[in-house]
Each structure stands twice: as structure tokens, then as C-alpha cells.
Design a protein around this motif. Structure first.
Motif, PDB file in Angstrom:
ATOM      1  N   ALA A 131      -4.888   2.804  10.694  1.00  0.00           N
ATOM      2  CA  ALA A 131      -5.107   1.336  10.766  1.00  0.00           C
ATOM      3  C   ALA A 131      -3.805   0.722  10.525  1.00  0.00           C
ATOM      4  N   GLY A 132      -2.584   1.517  10.154  1.00  0.00           N
ATOM      5  CA  GLY A 132      -1.340   0.929  10.017  1.00  0.00           C
ATOM      6  C   GLY A 132      -1.155  -0.046   8.683  1.00  0.00           C
ATOM      7  N   LEU A 133      -1.855   0.513   7.787  1.00  0.00           N
ATOM      8  CA  LEU A 133      -1.896  -0.108   6.545  1.00  0.00           C
ATOM      9  C   LEU A 133      -0.969   0.515   5.133  1.00  0.00           C
ATOM     10  N   ALA A 134      -0.475   1.448   5.964  1.00  0.00           N
ATOM     11  CA  ALA A 134       0.493   2.226   4.679  1.00  0.00           C
ATOM     12  C   ALA A 134       2.020   1.541   4.835  1.00  0.00           C
ATOM     13  N   ASP A 135       2.351   1.124   3.591  1.00  0.00           N
ATOM     14  CA  ASP A 135       3.848   0.489   3.670  1.00  0.00           C
ATOM     15  C   ASP A 135       4.865   1.507   3.158  1.00  0.00           C
ATOM     16  N   GLU A 136       4.163   2.726   2.504  1.00  0.00           N
ATOM     17  CA  GLU A 136       4.980   3.866   2.099  1.00  0.00           C
ATOM     18  C   GLU A 136       4.155   4.916   1.879  1.00  0.00           C
ATOM     19  N   VAL A 137       4.609   6.123   2.078  1.00  0.00           N
ATOM     20  CA  VAL A 137       3.924   7.392   2.142  1.00  0.00           C
ATOM     21  C   VAL A 137       4.739   8.398   1.326  1.00  0.00           C
ATOM     22  N   LEU A 138       3.931   8.737   0.044  1.00  0.00           N
ATOM     23  CA  LEU A 138       4.445   9.641  -0.908  1.00  0.00           C
ATOM     24  C   LEU A 138       3.879  11.178  -0.756  1.00  0.00           C
ATOM     25  N   VAL A 139       4.962  11.831  -0.493  1.00  0.00           N
ATOM     26  CA  VAL A 139       4.412  13.238  -0.363  1.00  0.00           C
ATOM     27  C   VAL A 139       5.300  14.245  -1.449  1.00  0.00           C
ATOM     28  N   TYR A 140       4.471  14.815  -2.283  1.00  0.00           N
ATOM     29  CA  TYR A 140       4.728  15.708  -3.264  1.00  0.00           C
ATOM     30  C   TYR A 140       4.671  17.087  -2.730  1.00  0.00           C
ATOM     31  N   LEU A 141       5.890  17.727  -2.317  1.00  0.00           N
ATOM     32  CA  LEU A 141       5.859  19.090  -1.603  1.00  0.00           C
ATOM     33  C   LEU A 141       6.161  20.299  -2.689  1.00  0.00           C
ATOM     34  N   ALA A 187      -8.835  27.313   1.203  1.00  0.00           N
ATOM     35  CA  ALA A 187     -10.037  27.138   1.893  1.00  0.00           C
ATOM     36  C   ALA A 187     -11.092  26.952   1.162  1.00  0.00           C
ATOM     37  N   ASP A 188     -11.164  27.298  -0.028  1.00  0.00           N
ATOM     38  CA  ASP A 188     -12.500  27.065  -0.826  1.00  0.00           C
ATOM     39  C   ASP A 188     -12.552  25.690  -1.558  1.00  0.00           C
ATOM     40  N   GLY A 189     -11.742  24.798  -1.135  1.00  0.00           N
ATOM     41  CA  GLY A 189     -11.587  23.510  -1.766  1.00  0.00           C
ATOM     42  C   GLY A 189     -10.692  23.499  -3.229  1.00  0.00           C
ATOM     43  N   SER A 190     -10.503  24.687  -3.543  1.00  0.00           N
ATOM     44  CA  SER A 190      -9.723  24.610  -5.176  1.00  0.00           C
ATOM     45  C   SER A 190      -8.273  23.955  -4.787  1.00  0.00           C
ATOM     46  N   SER A 191      -7.621  23.112  -5.586  1.00  0.00           N
ATOM     47  CA  SER A 191      -6.478  22.445  -5.427  1.00  0.00           C
ATOM     48  C   SER A 191      -5.628  22.297  -6.873  1.00  0.00           C
ATOM     49  N   ARG A 192      -6.069  22.705  -8.039  1.00  0.00           N
ATOM     50  CA  ARG A 192      -5.334  22.573  -9.181  1.00  0.00           C
ATOM     51  C   ARG A 192      -4.798  23.679  -9.687  1.00  0.00           C
ATOM     52  N   TRP A 193      -3.496  23.940  -9.625  1.00  0.00           N
ATOM     53  CA  TRP A 193      -2.662  22.911  -9.119  1.00  0.00           C
ATOM     54  C   TRP A 193      -1.500  23.110  -8.136  1.00  0.00           C
ATOM     55  N   ILE A 194      -1.671  22.340  -6.909  1.00  0.00           N
ATOM     56  CA  ILE A 194      -0.434  22.571  -6.105  1.00  0.00           C
ATOM     57  C   ILE A 194       1.113  22.532  -6.397  1.00  0.00           C
ATOM     58  N   THR A 195       1.141  21.292  -7.098  1.00  0.00           N
ATOM     59  CA  THR A 195       2.247  20.787  -7.643  1.00  0.00           C
ATOM     60  C   THR A 195       2.589  21.087  -9.070  1.00  0.00           C
ATOM     61  N   VAL A 203       0.756  -1.174   0.083  1.00  0.00           N
ATOM     62  CA  VAL A 203       0.118   0.233  -0.119  1.00  0.00           C
ATOM     63  C   VAL A 203       0.848   1.238   0.041  1.00  0.00           C
ATOM     64  N   THR A 204       0.775   2.133  -0.943  1.00  0.00           N
ATOM     65  CA  THR A 204       1.138   3.232  -1.120  1.00  0.00           C
ATOM     66  C   THR A 204       0.297   4.268  -0.861  1.00  0.00           C
ATOM     67  N   VAL A 205       0.528   5.100   0.169  1.00  0.00           N
ATOM     68  CA  VAL A 205      -0.402   6.324   0.357  1.00  0.00           C
ATOM     69  C   VAL A 205       0.237   7.719  -0.045  1.00  0.00           C
ATOM     70  N   LYS A 206      -0.633   8.373  -1.023  1.00  0.00           N
ATOM     71  CA  LYS A 206       0.011   9.498  -1.663  1.00  0.00           C
ATOM     72  C   LYS A 206      -0.663  10.825  -1.551  1.00  0.00           C
ATOM     73  N   TRP A 207       0.121  11.880  -1.372  1.00  0.00           N
ATOM     74  CA  TRP A 207      -0.746  13.379  -1.565  1.00  0.00           C
ATOM     75  C   TRP A 207       0.123  14.319  -1.833  1.00  0.00           C
ATOM     76  N   ALA A 208      -0.148  15.370  -2.440  1.00  0.00           N
ATOM     77  CA  ALA A 208       0.317  16.693  -2.709  1.00  0.00           C
ATOM     78  C   ALA A 208      -0.170  17.786  -1.831  1.00  0.00           C
ATOM     79  N   SER A 209       0.928  18.404  -1.501  1.00  0.00           N
ATOM     80  CA  SER A 209       0.571  19.394  -0.405  1.00  0.00           C
ATOM     81  C   SER A 209       1.414  20.627  -0.404  1.00  0.00           C
ATOM     82  N   SER A 210       1.161  21.564   0.151  1.00  0.00           N
ATOM     83  CA  SER A 210       1.797  23.089   0.441  1.00  0.00           C
ATOM     84  C   SER A 210       3.004  22.690   1.429  1.00  0.00           C
ATOM     85  N   LEU A 211       3.781  23.957   1.643  1.00  0.00           N
ATOM     86  CA  LEU A 211       4.880  23.479   2.773  1.00  0.00           C
ATOM     87  C   LEU A 211       4.007  23.477   4.164  1.00  0.00           C
ATOM     88  N   ASP A 212       3.095  23.935   4.229  1.00  0.00           N
ATOM     89  CA  ASP A 212       2.286  24.030   5.384  1.00  0.00           C
ATOM     90  C   ASP A 212       1.289  22.841   5.514  1.00  0.00           C
TER      91      ASP A 212
END
Length: 351
Positions: free
Chosen positions: A284-294, A169-177, A154-163
Motif C-alpha cells: 500500500a506504500g505506507l512504510a516510511d522506513e523498513v528495519l531489517v535485523y539480519l 519450515a516448521d514455523g519456529s523462529s525463536r531466536w533468529i537474531t 510507519v516503521t515496518v520491522k522484521w528479523a530474518s536469516s541471510l536468505d
């Protein structure tokens, strides 16, 4: 050079060859190099995917003369299989060819496919295990984990800002990265057996969940999209046109989901969102790795990458270690693995 150094060099080459095969699908990437008595490479092969000849047979077929196999050494990244599936057992092919010695990196964990080394030894062939074992195991880590444990990696991935925000706040996210990070995501999607999102992501973003190239064209390998949640997927959602079909999973039983995907021969699950689902896998402890696109940006607001994961005090924090840090355009990819990992735990009673 000693025979050991010849074989180590050949194993590095075999690992390199294995990467030419597809990461997508139920089978591992495997490479094979055949050496003559002097340590010279006389043939190479790699597995090209489900239903095709295995790496050892490919290498034997690549010999300029089959008679050259007599007295030669086969260097293979994975223990030669010992069963008949869509192809015959590689152990028998090596025996029939007259191979004198077999060197492999990683033991085959499959209940039905293992035993090749024992069969080779019984036929009088010299066998050595573990040459560059760690490097070869890393090369097929998702497959190896899935086979040893009985459930997908299981790979858990997300893209996020530095914070740590995944949307404004309005839900828009395209594109952070940027484009380079998004291209990397699509490559990793194509290497996975399933891509998992929650119904909230489907309702908010209407994603297609396909793996695409830089021009938006679908790649050859497509993960099965899985939508988790009790709300139904709207009939006009783009994901319903996915070429691999769609699995709707209206339950919160994530271990049950992974077990059901294992029954479909899915070895690698790519969890893309959103925060509620990612947090559920982490809790649940099911993530074998986490990918964070910062991304080098700040958004503020409440929409964080992770919500409640069961950490109530600092002593309960879920500790990870960084495995990879890579620059992708203006962004950075962080790959982390949990310190307390169930990566090679097994669900089989007798293992």
C-alpha cells in the motif's frame, strides 16, 4: 568565533539536550540553549514530556538570574509554540523574559501551535530560522512526518536469516537474531506510540507486545498493541494483559487504521508482523522506513519476510535507499527508506 558559529554550536547542544526527553508520546523532543551577548551559554533546558514545561521555559527557569534573559539569544530546535495547551505559549514566555533574539532550526507544522516566529517578530525580537535544520528535522522525523502529513510515521520491522526467512519450515523462529538485536527492538518499541501485528502472529506466537529491558522488566514507556485481522484474539492471549490496553482492528483498511491512530495522538507506528501484514503495508506504500535485523544464518523453506507486494516484473520493484547500517552483536541492522516516499505528503486540503 562569530555569532553564527556560537549559535550553530548552541544548536548542536540543543539537539543533544532534546534527546534526553522521551521519544514516546504525542510531543516532539525539543532542546533550548540561552546565550548571552558574548555567545556564552548561560542556561539550558529540554522538554520532559506531555504536560511538562517546554524547553524554552525550562531554560529560562534555569537562569541563575532572570534578569540575564534581557538581551540574550534563545537557540531552540523547534519554532517556539504560539498556543495555550497544557502549558502556555513559549513565544509569550520569551517576550516576557526580554529575550533579544531567537534562533530555531525547524518550523512548527502544527495548525494550532505554529506562528511563534511571527509573534516574536511582532514584538520586535530578531528571529532566524533554519540553523542546522536538516539535523534537527532528522532528530524528530517521525513526529514531524506525522504532523505534516496528518497520519503516523510507519516503521515496518522484521528479523530474518541471510536468505530472507523469518522462520524455519516448521514455523519456529525463536531466536533468529541475538540478544543485542532484540534489545534494540525493545528500545524502538518503547519509542513508538503503537505496535501493530496481525492475528496470525498472535495465534502463532502469543506475544506480550510489551517493551522490556534485558532482564525482561517492562520499560516505563509502552506502545499500544494493535491486532489487525478478522479473527478474534483468544481470551487467554498474553497481549490482553498489556498495560496499555489492546486495540483489535477487524478490518483490512490500513489507511483507516492509521487515521484512527492519529486521532489517538499516535505519531509513530511500529509494524512487527508477520509477513502478511508487513507485505500489506509495503504494497500500500505506507512504510516510511523498513528495519531489517539480519542474522548470519540460513534457514531455507517457504517462510519469507515479505510475500506478495504487487511487483510482477523487475521494472516494478519497490526501490529503497539504505539510511543506516549498524552491527548489533553478530547481527546487522539495516534501515532503509523508500525512494518514492509520502513522508511529508499531507492529507489536509489547504496545505
Amino acid at each position: 568565533m562569530t555569532s553564527q558559529s556560537h549559535e550553530a554550536d548552541a544548536m548542536r547542544r540543543a539537539i543533544e539536550l532534546s534527546r534526553r526527553g522521551p521519544a514516546h508520546g504525542p510531543n516532539p523532543r525539543v532542546g533550548c540553549v540561552i546565550l548571552d551577548a558574548s555567545g556564552r551559554v548561560i542556561a539550558e533546558g529540554w522538554h520532559r514530556g506531555r504536560g511538562t514545561a517546554h524547553a524554552e521555559v525550562r531554560a529560562l527557569d534555569a537562569l541563575s538570574d532572570r534578569a540575564l534573559a534581557a538581551g540574550a539569544t534563545a537557540v531552540v530546535t523547534l519554532e517556539p509554540c504560539n498556543h495555550t495547551g497544557s502549558t502556555g505559549p513559549c513565544s509569550e514566555a520569551l517576550i516576557a523574559a526580554g529575550i533579544d533574539r531567537v534562533v530555531y532550526a525547524v518550523a512548527d507544522p502544527g495548525a494550532s501551535s505554529s506562528g511563534g516566529a511571527q509573534r516574536l517578530r511582532a514584538a520586535g525580537i530578531q528571529v532566524e530560522e533554519g540553523v542546522l535544520g536538516d539535523e534537527a528535522a532528522e532528530n524528530i522525523r517521525p513526529w514531524l512526518t506525522a504532523m505534516r502529513r496528518g497520519t503516523p510515521f510507519v516503521t515496518v520491522k522484521w528479523a530474518s536469516s541471510l536468505d530472507g526467512r523469518v522462520a524455519a519450515a516448521d514455523g519456529s523462529s525463536r531466536w533468529i537474531t541475538g540478544a543485542a538485536a532484540r534489545a534494540d527492538v525493545h528500545r524502538r518499541r518503547a519509542e513508538s506510540g503503537a505496535i501493530v501485528v496481525g492475528t496470525g502472529t498472535v495465534l502463532a506466537d502469543d506475544p506480550s507486545l510489551t517493551a522490556r529491558d534485558a532482564d525482561g522488566r517492562p520499560l516505563d514507556d509502552q506502545p499500544i498493541p494493535v491486532v489487525v485481522g478478522r479473527r478474534s484474539v483468544p481470551r487467554d492471549s498474553r497481549v490482553l494483559a498489556h498495560p496499555a490496553g489492546v486495540i483489535e482492528y477487524p478490518h483490512r483498511d490500513l489507511p483507516g487504521l492509521l487515521a484512527s491512530l492519529a486521532e489517538r495522538d499516535v505519531r509513530h507506528v511500529f509494524v512487527e508482523g508477520g509477513p502478511t501484514l508487513a507485505s500489506a503495508f509495503l504494497a500500500a506504500g505506507l512504510a516510511d522506513e523498513v528495519l531489517v535485523y539480519l542474522a548470519p544464518t540460513l534457514l531455507g523453506g517457504p517462510l519469507t519476510a515479505v510475500t506478495e507486494i504487487g511487483v510482477h516484473t523487475i521494472s516494478e520493484q519497490a526501490r529503497f535507499r539504505f539510511d543506516q547500517v549498524e552491527a548489533l552483536g553478530d547481527d546487522v541492522l539495516l534501515v532503509a527508506r523508500p525512494l518514492c516516499s509520502t513522508e511529508f505528503a499531507t492529507t489536509k486540503e489547504d496545505d
